[in-house]
Design an enzyme around this catalytic site. Structure first.
Site, mmCIF file in Angstrom:
data_model
loop_
_atom_site.group_PDB
_atom_site.id
_atom_site.type_symbol
_atom_site.label_atom_id
_atom_site.label_comp_id
_atom_site.label_asym_id
_atom_site.label_seq_id
_atom_site.Cartn_x
_atom_site.Cartn_y
_atom_site.Cartn_z
ATOM 1 N N ASP A 89 68.873 29.469 36.004
ATOM 2 C CA ASP A 89 67.447 29.404 36.296
ATOM 3 C C ASP A 89 67.180 28.332 37.365
ATOM 4 O O ASP A 89 67.772 27.247 37.331
ATOM 5 C CB ASP A 89 66.712 29.031 34.994
ATOM 6 N N GLU B 45 88.565 26.745 35.550
ATOM 7 C CA GLU B 45 89.465 26.217 34.515
ATOM 8 C C GLU B 45 89.678 27.276 33.412
ATOM 9 O O GLU B 45 90.786 27.503 32.966
ATOM 10 C CB GLU B 45 88.751 25.007 33.928
HETATM 11 C C1 NOJ Z 1 62.347 31.389 36.509
HETATM 12 C C2 NOJ Z 1 62.274 32.276 35.318
HETATM 13 O O1 NOJ Z 1 62.720 33.558 35.672
HETATM 14 C C3 NOJ Z 1 60.835 32.259 34.850
HETATM 15 O O2 NOJ Z 1 60.590 33.227 33.869
HETATM 16 C C4 NOJ Z 1 60.516 30.878 34.375
HETATM 17 O O3 NOJ Z 1 59.144 30.814 34.028
HETATM 18 C C5 NOJ Z 1 60.796 29.840 35.463
HETATM 19 N N1 NOJ Z 1 62.061 30.049 36.111
HETATM 20 C C6 NOJ Z 1 60.814 28.455 34.880
HETATM 21 O O4 NOJ Z 1 61.936 28.287 34.074
#
Ligand code: NOJ
Length: 548
Positions: free
Chosen positions: A213, A263
């Site tokens: 993310d 690894e």
């Molecule tokens: C991207 C994620 O796909 C989304 O759903 C989220 O709200 C934001 N990042 C924050 O983590």
């Protein structure tokens, strides 16, 4: 020839991964919320569809202020979704069916309820506990103004003020998303060490990789200066504040994570995948994230955001192919995910049922994406041709963007409505609950038309188109990894050749055109009479002896 048949350990290079938004996939416990046992029950369905792997949206303990992207414990399962034993059963069952398992890891920010943040709140300014996050004194008299002028991606200031342990108004902490998602301070080595522990925890539980993310986040400009355009992120809903994103130091983290994956690969020959959600200003900038010793892949969102016309699609595809060349990665195509309006609605008129051109274009786009060189991600429900649910009442909306901005524009609940599996009425087989159990978001009546039982029984359904194209991808050496060669076409048409004579053509217009290849297509998104490519249609042909 694509190396998918010969080089199994590099499976990710042309894999098709299915994104499971766990809370909306299938509910096995009857509480109206999907869970890991529900995902396990759905594996045979996914195997039949023919995907190579699943990406599980966050299922960790979380107060769910952003549906799990606010993680309170990175090494456990929220009881709403199951427990670690169920996670192990799911992974083992997926592996038995030849399905890889990717987790969603959230390293840019955590949750207010993360024990380290709680410790920071209970500790004084300047303490080691606060140094793991971005705590700073406010500006102005009494420090009542935030430390800088940044705004968060979801609207409002990117700083919130805390009350000190002695009850006085105190420091501020940075959160690039909601106030419930404090950003980690990656300049503090303890944070990197902790995340390496998290990676190993899940790799030891046999996961095949991670979707990362906000992978262009993590580091902020060290001086946290004011931004000349503080609301740019919220306005564009993109990471465009050059002081808050895409700092050069982040590449060291991906090198470290790649080394951890290598690894594990060295032990058993199986490659673990790091695929990043990298939002940066250009494909060239994105290519830096997938250099040979960094992430394996990064989603290429320009296809998702391209307008439905031949020139736009050709431009983004060419750029992606050009910029990825030489990085060691493959382009990672995506048309839908849990943050975006679904293609059926995006490409059509916004009617509640998504009628009109949307479905035809979404089918054509799918066939195009699955013919492109590289990997592809499918978001649950895409294979059912689910439209966006655009008329959810305000009181059921859960997206923090709505709460923070009060605006319905580009909120994300409409693509997250629980899947319809069977029957004529909500909950459409989604929940095993007693009669009257409601799915966490209401399903409209017209979901019946898209239920999986109907889709499987109807060979003209989206489901069969996806299934057939995935099966052909697995069989045909021309598809998957490799290159493409554009063919000369009429203005509204895109056509390209893959490997030895596999032609894909898309008519972006609304009137029929001459097909680039005569004969019956191998697969088409709509009926194609011999030699004709109807409007809003894509098709694949094998043209061995035509010199193409
Ligand atoms: C991207 C994620 O796909 C989304 O759903 C989220 O709200 C934001 N990042 C924050 O983590």
């Amino acid at each position: 020839m694509s190396d998918k048949h010969t080089d199994a350990h590099r499976w990710w290079r042309d894999a098709v991964i299915y994104q499971v938004y766990v809370r909306s996939f299938l509910d096995s416990t009857g509480d109206g919320i999907g869970d890991l046992a529900g995902v396990r029950a759905g594996l045979p369905y996914l195997r039949k569809l023919g995907v190579d792997g699943i990406w599980l949206s966050p299922f960790y303990p979380s107060p769910q202020h952003d549906h799990g992207y606010d993680v309170a414990d990175y090494c456990d399962v929220d009881p709403v979704f199951g427990d670690l034993a169920e996670f192990d059963r799911l992974t083992a069952a997926a592996h038995r069916l030849g399905i890889k398992v990717l987790l969603d890891i959230v390293p840019n920010h955590s949750s207010l309820q993360h024990p380290w943040f709680q410790e920071a709140l209970a500790s004084p300014a300047g303490s080691a506990a606060r140094a793991r996050f971005h705590f700073a004194d406010g500006r102005g008299p009494d420090g009542a103004e935030p430390p800088n002028n940044w705004h968060s991606m979801f609207g409002g200031p990117a700083w919130s003020r805390v009350t000190e342990p002695d009850g006085t108004p105190g420091q501020w902490y940075l959160h690039m998303f909601t106030p419930e998602q404090p950003d980690w301070n990656w300049r503090n080595p303890a944070v990197g060490t902790e995340f390496e522990r998290v990676l190993r925890f899940w790799l030891d539980r046999d996961v095949d990789g991670f979707r990362i993310d906000v992978a262009a986040g993590l580091f902020k400009h060290p001086a946290l200066p004011d931004s000349p355009d503080p609301e740019a992120d919220a306005r564009t809903r993109d990471s465009v504040n050059p002081l808050a994103w895409n700092q050069p130091e982040v590449h060291d983290v991906w090198r470290r994570w790649r080394a951890v994956c290598e690894e594990y690969t060295a032990r058993d020959g199986r490659e673990r995948l790091l695929v990043g959600e990298v939002s940066v200003p250009s494909a060239r900038e994105q290519a830096k994230y997938v250099r040979p010793d960094e992430l394996h892949q990064a989603f290429f969102f320009d296809l998702l955001s391209a307008a439905w016309d031949a020139d736009s699609f050709r431009k983004v595809i060419s750029e992606a192919m050009q910029d990825i060349a030489g990085t060691g990665s493959t382009v990672t195509w995506v048309l839908n995910n849990h943050d975006q309006v679904r293609t059926v609605t995006r490409y059509g008129e916004p009617t509640p049922e998504g009628s009109g051109l949307g479905p035809a274009r979404a089918r054509a786009a799918a066939l195009l994406m699955l013919a492109l060189p590289g990997a592809a991600y499918i978001y649950q429900g895409e294979e059912l041709g689910l439209p966006e649910v655009i008329d959810l009442p305000d009181d059921v909306l859960t997206d923090p963007i709505f709460r923070r901005t009060g605006k319905r524009a580009r909120i994300r609940d409409g693509c997250r409505v629980p899947l319809p599996w069977s029957g004529q009425a909500s909950p459409f087989g989604f929940t095993s609950g007693v009669e009257g159990t409601k799915p966490w978001l209401p399903q409209p009546d017209w979901f019946a038309e898209h239920a999986t039982d109907r889709a499987l029984a109807d060979t003209r359904s989206f489901w069969h188109l996806y299934r057939d194209s995935l099966h052909l991808r697995a069989l045909l050496p021309q598809l998957g990894e490799g290159t493409l060669r554009w063919l000369e076409t009429e203005p509204d048409v895109l056509a390209f050749v893959r490997g030895d004579g596999l032609v894909c053509a898309v008519n972006f217009g609304t009137t029929p055109t001459t097909a680039p290849v005569s004969g019956v297509p191998l697969l088409a998104s709509a009926p194609c009479p011999d030699g004709v490519l109807p409007g809003s249609t894509a098709a694949w042909w094998v043209a061995h002896d035509t010199g193409l």
